[in-house]
Motif scaffolding. Structure first.
Motif, short mmCIF file in Angstrom:
data_model
loop_
_atom_site.label_atom_id
_atom_site.label_comp_id
_atom_site.label_asym_id
_atom_site.label_seq_id
_atom_site.Cartn_x
_atom_site.Cartn_y
_atom_site.Cartn_z
N GLU A 82 4.38 91.12 40.88
CA GLU A 82 4.84 91.07 42.27
C GLU A 82 6.27 90.57 42.41
O GLU A 82 6.93 90.86 43.42
CB GLU A 82 3.91 90.18 43.09
N LYS B 295 4.63 97.51 51.93
CA LYS B 295 3.36 96.77 51.90
C LYS B 295 2.44 97.42 50.87
O LYS B 295 2.27 98.64 50.86
CB LYS B 295 2.69 96.79 53.27
N ARG B 296 1.86 96.62 50.00
CA ARG B 296 1.01 97.19 48.96
C ARG B 296 -0.44 97.32 49.44
O ARG B 296 -0.87 96.69 50.41
CB ARG B 296 1.08 96.37 47.68
N ASP C 250 -2.55 91.94 50.21
CA ASP C 250 -1.11 91.63 50.18
C ASP C 250 -0.82 90.52 51.18
O ASP C 250 -0.61 90.76 52.38
CB ASP C 250 -0.31 92.89 50.53
#
Length: 322
Positions: free
Chosen positions: A130, A143-144, A167
Motif C-alpha cells: 500500500e 480507491k481499492r 480500504d
C-alpha cells in the motif's frame, strides 16, 4: 551548481529498482481531457483499456528480449486493479493451464479484461504494497477493492502485507496532500532496504513517482533534477535506478546514463553531444573517470504509446554518510 566526482561503493550495498508506471487506465482516457472526470464513481478502481493492454504486451516483449525478466527477484505492485494488471502482464509467466503445483497470477477476464489467465510459473514472486499507491482520497479511481476480491482475481500475488480487507486509507472528502504522499514515498524507499532481494520491479503511479522522486536531486545540476522528475509520466514506461545503502537514510541523486550507442574511447557519443550543447559542467565529472557504463539494449523507437525511447536513465542514489 557543483557536482561531486565519481564514487565507489560495495556491490552488496546495491539494489537495482525498475520503476514502471501502470499502462493506460479507463479513467485516464477522460481524465486527461478533463481532470474532474476522475471524480466520477464510474471509474472506481479503474481497469486497463485495450490500448493499455497493448502497452503491457509491448513492454512484456521488451523485458523478455533484453533479458530483464530473468533478472528480476521480486515484483512489487500498488494494490489497485490497473497496477496489478500491468504487473502480471509485464512480468508474469505465460498463459495459465490448470495444474496443482502453481496458482495463476491472474484469472481469466480479471477486471473484465477479456484476457486469458496468466501463469505464475517461471516468474518472480509478486507482492502488493500500500505504501506505493496513488494519492489517497476523493478520486474513486484511486480507491481499492477489498483484498479478498483481489485475492480471487490474482491468486498468486501475496497480499499479506495489507493490514485490512477494506480500504481504510481512502477518504471520500479528504485528499492526501503532496507532502504526505512524498513522506509515504520516502518511507517506501526505506522499507525496500528491509527486503533481501537485489533487483526489484515496482509497478505504481505517476503521482507517486513524481512526488517521491522530486524529493531527490536537490544537490544536483538543475538539468539532472529535471530528468529525475519528468521522465516517468508516460504509460507503461520503465526506468532503472540503482539504490545504495550506506547505513543512512539521507539520499542524494546523481544522474548517470545507460545508453546503446557505441563507445568512442571512454567517452560515449551521448556525452560528446551533450558537450556540444553546452552541458559540459554537468557531464565533466563523469568524463574524468575510466569506468565504462554497460550498454543496455532497448528499442530505438517509440512503440505505440509506451514511450520506450532509445535510452534508459539510471539514477544512482548515493547515500550521504554522516
Amino acid at each position: 551548481m557543483d557536482c561531486p566526482g565519481p564514487s565507489l561503493f560495495p556491490l552488496h550495498r546495491c539494489k537495482t529498482l525498475h520503476l514502471v508506471r501502470h499502462a493506460q487506465g479507463m479513467h485516464n482516457v477522460e481524465g486527461d481531457k478533463n481532470y474532474k472526470a476522475c471524480l466520477s464513481p464510474e471509474y472506481f478502481d479503474a481497469q486497463l483499456t485495450q490500448l493499455g493492454w497493448q502497452q503491457v504486451d509491448n513492454l512484456r516483449r521488451h523485458v523478455r528480449t533484453c533479458g530483464l525478466s530473468k533478472r528480476i527477484d521480486l515484483v512489487i505492485a500498488s494494490p489497485l486493479l490497473r497496477t496489478l494488471q500491468t504487473a502480471v502482464g509485464v512480468f508474469g509467466g505465460d498463459s495459465y493451464t490448470d495444474r496443482t503445483d502453481a496458482l495463476p497470477l491472474m484469472v481469466a477476464n480479471a477486471g473484465n479484461s477479456g484476457r486469458a489467465a496468466i501463469s505464475s510459473l517461471n516468474s518472480p514472486p509478486f507482492i502488493a504494497v500500500e505504501l506505493c499507491r496513488e494519492h489517497f482520497g476523493v478520486h474513486p479511481c484511486d480507491k481499492r477493492r477489498n483484498v479478498s476480491d483481489y485475492q480471487f482475481l490474482f491468486p498468486a500475488i501475496d497480499f499479506s502485507l495489507i493490514e485490512t480487507d477494506e480500504d481504510v486509507l481512502w477518504k471520500a472528502n479528504v485528499r492526501e496532500t503532496t507532502e504526505e504522499l512524498t513522506a509515504r514515498g520516502l518511507k517506501f524507499m526505506n522499507w525496500l532496504w528491509t527486503r533481501k532481494e537485489k533487483e526489484i520491479a515496482i509497478v505504481t503511479h505517476s503521482g507517486f513517482l513524481f512526488h517521491t522522486l522530486n524529493a531527490f536531486g536537490n544537490d544536483c545540476n538543475p538539468l539532472v533534477k529535471k530528468e529525475i522528475c519528468n521522465r516517468l509520466l508516460s504509460f507503461c514506461r520503465i526506468l532503472q535506478f540503482c539504490s545504495l545503502d550506506l547505513l543512512t537514510t539521507t539520499y542524494s541523486l546523481f544522474l548517470f546514463i545507460i545508453f546503446q550507442q557505441k563507445w568512442s574511447g571512454n567517452v560515449p557519443f551521448l556525452f560528446k553531444s551533450a558537450l556540444k550543447r553546452g552541458e559540459k559542467e554537468m557531464l565533466e565529472p563523469f568524463l574524468s573517470t575510466k569506468f565504462k557504463l554497460k550498454a543496455h539494449a532497448c528499442p530505438t523507437t517509440y512503440i505505440n504509446d509506451c514511450s520506450f525511447g532509445p535510452l534508459f536513465l539510471c539514477f544512482l542514489l548515493l547515500c550521504c554518510g554522516l
